[in-house]
Design a protein around this motif. Structure first.
Motif, PDB file in Angstrom:
ATOM      1  N   GLY A 172      77.818 -25.175  19.744  1.00  0.00           N
ATOM      2  CA  GLY A 172      78.787 -26.260  19.737  1.00  0.00           C
ATOM      3  C   GLY A 172      78.908 -26.958  21.076  1.00  0.00           C
ATOM      4  N   GLU A 173      78.061 -26.597  22.022  1.00  0.00           N
ATOM      5  CA  GLU A 173      78.095 -27.176  23.365  1.00  0.00           C
ATOM      6  C   GLU A 173      77.186 -28.404  23.397  1.00  0.00           C
ATOM      7  OE1 GLU A 173      77.099 -24.008  26.061  1.00  0.00           O
ATOM      8  OE2 GLU A 173      78.589 -22.667  25.158  1.00  0.00           O
ATOM      9  N   THR A 174      77.786 -29.563  23.301  1.00  0.00           N
ATOM     10  CA  THR A 174      77.011 -30.782  23.132  1.00  0.00           C
ATOM     11  C   THR A 174      76.633 -31.462  24.444  1.00  0.00           C
ATOM     12  OG1 THR A 174      79.063 -32.025  22.837  1.00  0.00           O
ATOM     13  CG2 THR A 174      77.969 -31.232  20.846  1.00  0.00           C
ATOM     14  N   ASP A 175      76.984 -30.851  25.578  1.00  0.00           N
ATOM     15  CA  ASP A 175      76.595 -31.459  26.857  1.00  0.00           C
ATOM     16  C   ASP A 175      75.078 -31.517  27.007  1.00  0.00           C
ATOM     17  OD1 ASP A 175      77.039 -28.598  26.917  1.00  0.00           O
ATOM     18  OD2 ASP A 175      76.573 -28.655  29.050  1.00  0.00           O
ATOM     19  N   VAL A 176      74.347 -30.623  26.339  1.00  0.00           N
ATOM     20  CA  VAL A 176      72.882 -30.642  26.439  1.00  0.00           C
ATOM     21  C   VAL A 176      72.290 -31.882  25.770  1.00  0.00           C
ATOM     22  CG1 VAL A 176      72.681 -28.135  26.593  1.00  0.00           C
ATOM     23  CG2 VAL A 176      72.588 -29.246  24.346  1.00  0.00           C
ATOM     24  N   LEU A 177      73.076 -32.564  24.941  1.00  0.00           N
ATOM     25  CA  LEU A 177      72.558 -33.750  24.263  1.00  0.00           C
ATOM     26  C   LEU A 177      72.289 -34.879  25.247  1.00  0.00           C
ATOM     27  CD1 LEU A 177      74.771 -33.789  21.042  1.00  0.00           C
ATOM     28  CD2 LEU A 177      72.489 -32.780  21.381  1.00  0.00           C
ATOM     29  N   ALA A 178      72.960 -34.867  26.384  1.00  0.00           N
ATOM     30  CA  ALA A 178      72.667 -35.883  27.410  1.00  0.00           C
ATOM     31  C   ALA A 178      71.243 -35.705  27.932  1.00  0.00           C
ATOM     32  CB  ALA A 178      73.679 -35.785  28.547  1.00  0.00           C
ATOM     33  N   VAL A 188      73.291 -32.704  15.066  1.00  0.00           N
ATOM     34  CA  VAL A 188      74.348 -32.399  16.035  1.00  0.00           C
ATOM     35  C   VAL A 188      74.771 -33.601  16.859  1.00  0.00           C
ATOM     36  CG1 VAL A 188      73.788 -29.946  16.229  1.00  0.00           C
ATOM     37  CG2 VAL A 188      72.583 -31.594  17.683  1.00  0.00           C
ATOM     38  N   SER A 189      74.125 -34.728  16.651  1.00  0.00           N
ATOM     39  CA  SER A 189      74.401 -35.912  17.451  1.00  0.00           C
ATOM     40  C   SER A 189      74.663 -37.114  16.554  1.00  0.00           C
ATOM     41  CB  SER A 189      73.206 -36.218  18.367  1.00  0.00           C
ATOM     42  OG  SER A 189      73.336 -37.486  18.981  1.00  0.00           O
ATOM     43  N   HIS A 190      75.579 -37.969  16.971  1.00  0.00           N
ATOM     44  CA  HIS A 190      75.824 -39.210  16.245  1.00  0.00           C
ATOM     45  C   HIS A 190      74.986 -40.361  16.783  1.00  0.00           C
ATOM     46  CE1 HIS A 190      79.099 -37.887  13.625  1.00  0.00           C
ATOM     47  NE2 HIS A 190      79.447 -37.095  14.615  1.00  0.00           N
ATOM     48  N   ASP A 191      74.068 -40.063  17.690  1.00  0.00           N
ATOM     49  CA  ASP A 191      73.178 -41.092  18.226  1.00  0.00           C
ATOM     50  C   ASP A 191      72.185 -41.497  17.130  1.00  0.00           C
ATOM     51  OD1 ASP A 191      71.300 -42.640  19.555  1.00  0.00           O
ATOM     52  OD2 ASP A 191      71.256 -41.382  21.342  1.00  0.00           O
ATOM     53  N   PRO A 192      72.207 -42.741  16.685  1.00  0.00           N
ATOM     54  CA  PRO A 192      71.326 -43.150  15.581  1.00  0.00           C
ATOM     55  C   PRO A 192      69.850 -43.162  15.955  1.00  0.00           C
ATOM     56  CG  PRO A 192      72.437 -45.069  16.502  1.00  0.00           C
ATOM     57  CD  PRO A 192      73.058 -43.857  17.151  1.00  0.00           C
ATOM     58  N   ARG A 193      69.540 -43.029  17.265  1.00  0.00           N
ATOM     59  CA  ARG A 193      68.133 -43.088  17.669  1.00  0.00           C
ATOM     60  C   ARG A 193      67.315 -41.953  17.095  1.00  0.00           C
ATOM     61  NH1 ARG A 193      67.308 -43.499  23.889  1.00  0.00           N
ATOM     62  NH2 ARG A 193      68.783 -41.753  23.880  1.00  0.00           N
ATOM     63  N   TRP A 194      67.959 -40.810  16.806  1.00  0.00           N
ATOM     64  CA  TRP A 194      67.162 -39.678  16.329  1.00  0.00           C
ATOM     65  C   TRP A 194      66.565 -39.963  14.957  1.00  0.00           C
ATOM     66  CZ3 TRP A 194      65.841 -37.388  20.343  1.00  0.00           C
ATOM     67  CH2 TRP A 194      66.729 -37.177  21.396  1.00  0.00           C
TER      68      TRP A 194
END
Length: 392
Positions: free
Chosen positions: A128-134, A182-188
């Motif tokens: 649940g640690e989403t800081d790695v998404l950066a 795990v990400s709301h970034d549409p780029r994936w």
């Protein structure tokens, strides 16, 4: 041990994963072991690769989701090395280094980056640690800005190595699916769509066979390498494409999955293939080029069969799944230790004298998928559950 779902689940969580945490992870040594000797002892080396670090970070993140004690500490250990020693000050990932962080091979490799992204997605899912998404976003920026090719897809590495391969693109698709969970970034999912389109238009020929090696313009690479077809990759793409349809509603993805699976299945069923193992290489007509059998294509066949069961309701695939699990344990994987023979020659004799740790990724994901679909166990979560917002 039988191949019944309950026993397979217990073997995965009680034998395979705890055993490999003990072998590959030493809190006192940075990174992970890369190879084992046949007797199960780690090879003595301080070489560490980004690929193995990323793959095992994924494995232990998944193991944590399955409730395996000690897995989270192993995953954190891997992530620390991956985002520390394997990652330069400018944010680029090196191909290999020592456990002290000294660079051995400083190129940035597309195949490696696909697994960096895969590991980051699964670690975020496990913790649940989403800081790695950066960091994942930075890797995608690098791919789009530094390795993107005008003809489509991405270059092999920062050295411009030839030939170009389909394989890293396939694993980037896998990573995009994991990150979309795990990400709301549409780029994936946008990137995933582009990769599927590239495969359909440039890598898949008119007969439904998937090329491996290509030139700059996506023409088949000259000579014999341009003829190589790997049934294992046909099955790996099959699984991915069914999940791509689940995530995006792409009917084209399902159609391609069916073609790829049909070609791979013909190779398993070929009259000359008495072992019924997935062989390493054939040509576009199905003539065997390399009749040896590695472990990883067997695991990808299991995943393709699971996808056929889940998305097509294929009763024949269910029967084949049980048969092939038995073959895999009979020929490759030791039930007591969880150590495997990596390759058999075309006569069925072991030819490997070391155990590559990188293959654990294939085995764990395949067996978790078998358990998820055949047992219906909620703990065995989908590898990519759609939580991203809907797209136009």
């Amino acid at each position: 041990m039988s191949t019944a779902p309950d026993e397979l689940k217990s073997w995965l969580t009680d034998t395979l994963l705890p055993g490999w945490i003990a072998r590959a992870y030493d809190p006192a040594r940075p990174g992970f072991v890369e190879y084992l000797r046949p007797d199960g002892r780690p090879e003595t080396s301080d070489l560490r690769t980004t690929l193995v670090t990323a793959r095992l970070t994924y494995v232990f993140s998944h193991a944590h989701l399955l409730g395996v004690p000690g897995a989270l500490a192993a995953a954190r250990h891997g992530l620390a090395f991956l985002t520390g020693a394997c990652r330069r000050a400018d944010g680029r990932f090196v191909h290999s280094c020592t456990e002290r962080g000294e660079i051995v091979d400083g190129k940035t490799d597309f195949y490696d980056l696909a697994f960096v992204l895969f590991a980051l997605g699964w670690f975020a899912k496990a913790t649940g640690e989403t800081d790695v998404l950066a960091i994942a976003g930075e890797v995608l920026d690098f791919l789009d800005g530094e390795l993107a090719d005008p003809a489509g897809g991405f270059r092999e590495d920062t050295l411009g190595t030839q030939p170009r391969r389909q394989n890293p693109h396939m694993h980037l698709l896998e990573a995009c699916h994991a990150l979309a969970a795990v990400s709301h970034d549409p780029r994936w999912l946008t990137t995933a769509d582009r990769l599927v389109q590239l495969m359909r238009e440039r890598m898949l020929d008119g007969n439904g066979t998937l090329g491996e090696f290509f030139g700059e313009d996506w023409a088949a690479f000259p000579g014999s390498r341009g003829l190589i077809r790997e049934p294992g990759h046909h099955f790996e793409w099959t699984w991915l494409l069914y999940h791509h349809e689940r995530l995006t509603g792409s009917a084209e993805a399902r159609a391609a999955a069916r073609k790829l699976h049909a070609f791979g299945q013909r190779q398993v069923d070929a009259t000359a293939n008495s072992s019924r193992l997935v062989v390493n290489e054939v040509d576009p007509a199905g003539r065997v080029l390399n009749g040896a059998a590695l472990l990883w294509p067997q695991t990808e066949y299991l995943k393709a069969l699971v996808a056929r069961i889940e998305f097509e309701g294929d009763a024949d695939a269910a029967a084949r799944l049980d048969q092939h699990l038995r073959l895999m344990f009979r020929h490759f994987v030791d039930r007591e230790s969880g150590i495997w023979v990596n390759q058999l020659d075309d006569r069925g004799q072991p030819v490997s004298d070391r155990v590559p740790v990188r293959v654990l990724y294939h085995l764990v994901l395949a067996l978790a998928e078998v358990c998820r679909v055949t047992k219906g166990d909620a703990a065995f979560q989908r590898p990519s559950t759609a939580t991203a917002p809907s797209r136009d």
